[in-house]
Motif scaffolding. Structure first.
Motif: not given
Length: 414
Positions: A163-167, A191-193, A326-327
């Motif tokens: 899961x993405x963080x710190x984007x 959708x990349x967030x 984002x979720x």
């Protein structure tokens, strides 16, 4: 692994049950559709396997990983894949590992791939320098449970997912790994967030940094009309939303059916099979089948009520920072623009030393309060105890009901 043992035991039990007064074999229910789950009870000689409780024929299956053909002989129990099935016959099998890369360390049952240390009892024959395909599932406490480690031929790119963080415009985090995607081909870039689940392909450089060449952003719509198995990793308090395998958020409505359990049995750590449908931009559970017993770990979930503060794009309660992404589900009309000063209830999980909000909703301030989190210095979520009722919980992660007067807690009990 518990789920594999349970599946094997169940299969053995079913195999031993014959019809009363009849020597004929029971008919095998026909399965057609898309499945997402583990390979179980694989028979290389018969080219058959079991997935989500269905016995399937893989004789003519197209087995692949990112378009590359994989021999049936290379498959092993515990591998995760997606299966296109018609009348119990697999037409296509897409392998979906959690990690693909070179083993950098092996010590007993512990090994390291892509900078992540894991543990698995079936490492016989795996050596430092080998390339492996690893399937993991999240534990309820945020760790990883390894289901399969399979040796493969070296390939061009390493794979890691999470899961993405710190984007930022050029980098993001996957756990403790920093990913440079500045020159990557990004699928569904819009959708990349923060909070998005991604599969990343690339190479390591300079210790724990990763150069991505391709980033695939998971789209919930891809799971429309799927049967998916896995571990429940979070459930909201009113049992209308849960997370599966640390990645998919699935809604429960009044039409959701439950097999071998009830809505209230849906708890972190439970192993389930879920039939889902994609409706109006959300995954909705049509049926939930409970697969394991009652021994499970709730994991590092949290729940807090309090006066929200929102400063410099950062949410906090009693100066304890709670991350959103984002979720995060913002209910009751709440938004970052209007949450400051509101009395709210927040549920989520403690992940990589961060409180991450999964759901935020308005709440009335009452003279009792329910809190889940760590107790430190006779305090829980920044609320000091006005008596000694928190002392016995010092240093523990707890789920407590407390009387609430002013900003102090009294008579806290689990």
């Amino acid at each position: 692994m518990k789920k594999l043992i349970l599946a094997s035991a169940m299969a053995a039990l079913l195999a031993g049950c014959g019809g009363s007064g009849s020597s004929s074999s029971p008919s095998i229910p026909s399965k057609t559709g898309w499945l997402d789950g583990q390979i179980q009870q694989i028979s290389h000689s018969q080219q058959s396997l079991r997935v989500n409780g269905h016995q399937l024929d893989a004789t003519h299956a197209d087995i692949n990983y990112r378009g590359e053909t994989i021999p049936f002989a290379d498959l092993s129990n515990g591998m995760r894949a997606q299966f296109d099935v018609a009348d119990n016959k697999i037409s296509e099998m897409k392998l979906d590992p959690s990690l693909v890369g070179e083993v950098s360390e092996v010590s007993g049952n512990k090994f390291t791939v892509n900078g992540i240390e894991l543990e698995f009892n079936g490492l016989a024959g795996i050596r430092k320098g080998d390339w492996v395909m690893v399937t993991t599932y999240p534990n309820a406490d945020g760790g990883h449970e390894v289901a399969s480690v399979s040796k493969i031929d070296p390939i061009a790119r390493v794979e890691i997912e999470g899961r993405v963080s710190g984007l930022t415009s050029s980098e993001f985090n996957l756990g403790t790994l920093r990913v440079d995607y500045s020159n990557a081909d990004v699928d569904d870039r819009d959708e990349l967030e923060n909070g998005a689940w991604v599969e990343v392909y690339g190479d390591f450089y300079d210790n724990n940094n990763f150069k991505a060449y391709e980033v695939e952003v998971e789209d919930d719509a891809d799971f429309d009309d799927f049967e998916i198995e896995g571990m429940v990793t979070w459930v909201n308090s009113d049992y209308t939303l849960f997370e599966l395998n640390g990645r998919l958020r699935i809604e429960i409505d009044d039409d959701t059916e439950f097999d071998d359990g009830r809505r209230s049995d849906l708890t972190s750590g439970r192993w389930v099979e879920v039939e889902v449908e994609f409706r109006q931009g959300r995954l909705v559970a049509e049926e939930i089948d409970f697969e394991d017993g009652g021994d499970y770990d709730r994991g590092r979930e949290f729940e807090v009520e309090g006066r929200a503060q929102y400063r410099n794009n950062q949410l906090s309660i009693n100066d304890i920072v709670i991350d959103t992404d984002g979720r995060t589900e913002w209910d009751d009309g709440l938004r970052p623009s209007n949450i400051d000063g509101q009395w709210v209830e927040i549920e989520g999980k403690y992940i990589n030393s961060r409180f991450v909000a999964f759901e935020i909703e308005k709440e009335d301030r009452d003279d009792d309060i329910e809190l889940e989190g760590p107790v430190n210095n006779n305090s829980l979520w920044g609320y000091q105890a006005g008596d000694n009722s928190l002392r016995k919980y010092e240093g523990r992660w707890v789920d407590l009901d407390c009387d609430f007067e002013g900003n102090k807690l009294y008579d806290c009990d689990d």
